[in-house]
Design a protein around this motif. Structure first.
Motif, PDB file in Angstrom:
ATOM      1  N   LYS A  95     -38.688  49.578  29.749  1.00  0.00           N
ATOM      2  CA  LYS A  95     -39.288  48.593  28.841  1.00  0.00           C
ATOM      3  C   LYS A  95     -40.321  49.232  27.915  1.00  0.00           C
ATOM      4  O   LYS A  95     -40.435  48.861  26.744  1.00  0.00           O
ATOM      5  CB  LYS A  95     -39.960  47.478  29.648  1.00  0.00           C
ATOM      6  CG  LYS A  95     -40.593  46.388  28.778  1.00  0.00           C
ATOM      7  CD  LYS A  95     -41.371  45.382  29.595  1.00  0.00           C
ATOM      8  CE  LYS A  95     -42.688  45.960  30.092  1.00  0.00           C
ATOM      9  NZ  LYS A  95     -43.555  44.929  30.702  1.00  0.00           N
ATOM     10  N   ASP A  96     -41.064  50.211  28.443  1.00  0.00           N
ATOM     11  CA  ASP A  96     -42.125  50.836  27.639  1.00  0.00           C
ATOM     12  C   ASP A  96     -41.583  51.644  26.471  1.00  0.00           C
ATOM     13  O   ASP A  96     -42.340  51.996  25.558  1.00  0.00           O
ATOM     14  CB  ASP A  96     -42.999  51.736  28.518  1.00  0.00           C
ATOM     15  CG  ASP A  96     -42.213  52.870  29.169  1.00  0.00           C
ATOM     16  OD1 ASP A  96     -41.042  52.665  29.521  1.00  0.00           O
ATOM     17  OD2 ASP A  96     -42.784  53.961  29.313  1.00  0.00           O
ATOM     18  N   ARG A  97     -40.278  51.922  26.469  1.00  0.00           N
ATOM     19  CA  ARG A  97     -39.678  52.669  25.350  1.00  0.00           C
ATOM     20  C   ARG A  97     -39.128  51.733  24.271  1.00  0.00           C
ATOM     21  O   ARG A  97     -38.743  52.200  23.200  1.00  0.00           O
ATOM     22  CB  ARG A  97     -38.522  53.546  25.846  1.00  0.00           C
ATOM     23  CG  ARG A  97     -38.795  54.342  27.118  1.00  0.00           C
ATOM     24  CD  ARG A  97     -39.666  55.542  26.879  1.00  0.00           C
ATOM     25  NE  ARG A  97     -39.831  56.260  28.133  1.00  0.00           N
ATOM     26  CZ  ARG A  97     -39.025  57.218  28.569  1.00  0.00           C
ATOM     27  NH1 ARG A  97     -37.982  57.560  27.838  1.00  0.00           N
ATOM     28  NH2 ARG A  97     -39.247  57.819  29.718  1.00  0.00           N
ATOM     29  N   MET A  98     -39.057  50.437  24.543  1.00  0.00           N
ATOM     30  CA  MET A  98     -38.363  49.502  23.655  1.00  0.00           C
ATOM     31  C   MET A  98     -39.323  48.856  22.661  1.00  0.00           C
ATOM     32  O   MET A  98     -40.322  48.251  23.042  1.00  0.00           O
ATOM     33  CB  MET A  98     -37.650  48.441  24.488  1.00  0.00           C
ATOM     34  CG  MET A  98     -36.584  49.014  25.415  1.00  0.00           C
ATOM     35  SD  MET A  98     -35.826  47.790  26.509  1.00  0.00           S
ATOM     36  CE  MET A  98     -34.950  46.774  25.320  1.00  0.00           C
ATOM     37  N   VAL A  99     -39.000  49.009  21.375  1.00  0.00           N
ATOM     38  CA  VAL A  99     -39.844  48.446  20.317  1.00  0.00           C
ATOM     39  C   VAL A  99     -39.150  47.291  19.600  1.00  0.00           C
ATOM     40  O   VAL A  99     -39.711  46.701  18.680  1.00  0.00           O
ATOM     41  CB  VAL A  99     -40.259  49.531  19.298  1.00  0.00           C
ATOM     42  CG1 VAL A  99     -41.105  50.587  19.975  1.00  0.00           C
ATOM     43  CG2 VAL A  99     -39.040  50.166  18.625  1.00  0.00           C
ATOM     44  N   GLY A 100     -37.935  46.961  20.026  1.00  0.00           N
ATOM     45  CA  GLY A 100     -37.244  45.846  19.418  1.00  0.00           C
ATOM     46  C   GLY A 100     -35.851  45.668  19.975  1.00  0.00           C
ATOM     47  O   GLY A 100     -35.236  46.631  20.437  1.00  0.00           O
ATOM     48  N   THR A 101     -35.370  44.422  19.949  1.00  0.00           N
ATOM     49  CA  THR A 101     -33.998  44.134  20.338  1.00  0.00           C
ATOM     50  C   THR A 101     -33.474  43.042  19.423  1.00  0.00           C
ATOM     51  O   THR A 101     -34.226  42.481  18.623  1.00  0.00           O
ATOM     52  CB  THR A 101     -33.886  43.734  21.822  1.00  0.00           C
ATOM     53  OG1 THR A 101     -32.503  43.665  22.194  1.00  0.00           O
ATOM     54  CG2 THR A 101     -34.543  42.391  22.090  1.00  0.00           C
ATOM     55  N   ALA A 102     -32.180  42.752  19.522  1.00  0.00           N
ATOM     56  CA  ALA A 102     -31.580  41.758  18.638  1.00  0.00           C
ATOM     57  C   ALA A 102     -30.293  41.220  19.242  1.00  0.00           C
ATOM     58  O   ALA A 102     -29.671  41.871  20.069  1.00  0.00           O
ATOM     59  CB  ALA A 102     -31.284  42.379  17.272  1.00  0.00           C
ATOM     60  N   TYR A 103     -29.927  40.034  18.801  1.00  0.00           N
ATOM     61  CA  TYR A 103     -28.659  39.394  19.131  1.00  0.00           C
ATOM     62  C   TYR A 103     -28.508  39.067  20.619  1.00  0.00           C
ATOM     63  O   TYR A 103     -27.559  39.503  21.268  1.00  0.00           O
ATOM     64  CB  TYR A 103     -27.491  40.258  18.658  1.00  0.00           C
ATOM     65  CG  TYR A 103     -26.260  39.468  18.242  1.00  0.00           C
ATOM     66  CD1 TYR A 103     -25.907  38.290  18.909  1.00  0.00           C
ATOM     67  CD2 TYR A 103     -25.440  39.899  17.212  1.00  0.00           C
ATOM     68  CE1 TYR A 103     -24.791  37.570  18.547  1.00  0.00           C
ATOM     69  CE2 TYR A 103     -24.313  39.179  16.834  1.00  0.00           C
ATOM     70  CZ  TYR A 103     -23.995  38.023  17.507  1.00  0.00           C
ATOM     71  OH  TYR A 103     -22.876  37.306  17.149  1.00  0.00           O
TER      72      TYR A 103
END
Length: 347
Positions: A95-103
């Motif tokens: 989670k600490d590497r994630m700066v965005g998601t979509a769809y």
């Protein structure tokens, strides 16, 4: 939904990992700040030395859908396009590497929901190229080929030219048939890219164990004929013999009545559905408050289907769309479907 997904992209040339230009600027500014505060806390020097040391287990080279990439260190700013890559990342504790998601397209696994909601949603569907760039990623992980649609300006070449690495779910690399082993391979590959191979092995072992328990529970039970209803009214859009869904059904103690359809997905006539007498209908659930109910209402309202055993007895099992894809959800689907096909084995 599957009918709208573009075909896999054509292979691209080999590329080495480069940091995005805007991220470099941030890193330079951050480095200056750290240098200005050097020595302000005990052990700071040791921490900096550790950070500067080569990452353990790197470099890592990955061949993905014709693109060869060498990673000298794990990506640190990741955008996922489509839900199943996001869930895989979260299941690996990234989670600490994630700066965005979509769809998002299905309800998120309960144990991942809190972390999923903490990741910024860039768009309800595929985000624009500019929107992704604004998140300043160094890695973009796509679930469907449409994540890197050239006609929408999101080609893998375009990201590479911006210094951003990309990875496409192996299901869309042009391989005609996918299996549960592809799921395990996907997890291990992402684990190696992010420097967490032990976590990947642990996750794979957990998923194998989940499937093993379900298979053992239904061992010896008669195969239940299953019809997959994805969508369609004039014809039934269903899972064919080369889909991961067919393997899920088999492991759960069932038989896909359209296993002879020589494709991952395809159309079947309603006359064929009637003739094959499915006892259970597996409904694929897309995001949407009444998606499943509308599908049930449609099936139950068709006079031609009235004597189909699954319709007559209202035996429906709902599987989220993400559970039918290469990711972490298919093993959960085996357990859920097994309970729906053979409830007596789980009492």
């Amino acid at each position: 939904m599957y009918g709208d997904i573009p075909r896999p992209l054509s292979p691209l040339s080999s590329r080495s990992r480069r940091r995005p230009l805007r991220a470099v600027g941030v890193a330079v500014a951050l480095s200056a700040t750290l240098l200005a505060g050097c020595g302000t806390s005990p052990g700071a020097g040791e921490e900096k030395s550790a950070a500067a040391a080569p990452a353990k287990g790197f470099p890592v080279t990955v061949d993905n859908c014709g693109t060869r990439t060498t990673y000298d260190a794990p990506p640190s700013r990741v955008v996922t396009i489509h839900q199943h890559p996001a869930e895989l990342m979260l299941a690996l504790g990234l989670k600490d590497r994630m700066v965005g998601t979509a769809y998002p397209d299905s309800a998120v696994l309960p144990e991942l929901r809190k972390d999923f909601e903490a990741v910024p949603e860039l768009a309800a569907k595929e985000p624009s190229f500019e929107t992704v760039l604004d998140a300043e990623p160094d890695f973009v992980y796509g679930g469907y080929a449409s994540a890197f649609a050239e006609n929408q300006g999101r080609s893998r070449e375009a990201f590479a030219d911006a210094g951003i690495d990309t990875y496409l779910n192996r299901e869309y690399c042009g391989k005609k048939q996918v299996s549960m082993e592809d799921t395990y391979d996907e997890i291990r590959t992402i684990g190696s890219v992010f420097g967490v191979p032990d976590r990947a092995d642990t996750l794979v072992a957990d998923l194998r164990g989940r499937i093993g328990a379900a298979v053992k529970a239904v061992e010896g039970a008669p195969e239940t004929p299953v019809f997959v209803y994805d969508s369609g009214d004039k014809a039934a859009f269903t899972a064919g013999g080369k889909s991961l869904g067919t393997e899920v059904i088999k492991l759960a103690g069932g038989r896909n009545v359209f296993a002879d359809l020589d494709d991952v997905f395809g159309d079947a006539s309603w006359e064929q559905v009637v003739a094959r007498k499915p006892e259970v209908i597996a409904i694929y659930d897309y995001a949407g408050a009444d998606n499943v109910e509308r599908k049930k209402e449609f099936l139950l309202s068709q006079p031609a289907l009235a004597n189909v055993p699954a319709v007559k007895n209202k035996r429906f099992v709902v599987l989220p769309l993400t559970a039918t894809l290469v990711g972490i959800r298919a093993p959960y689907a085996v357990e859920d479907l097994a309970r729906g096909l053979h409830p007596e084995r789980f009492r």
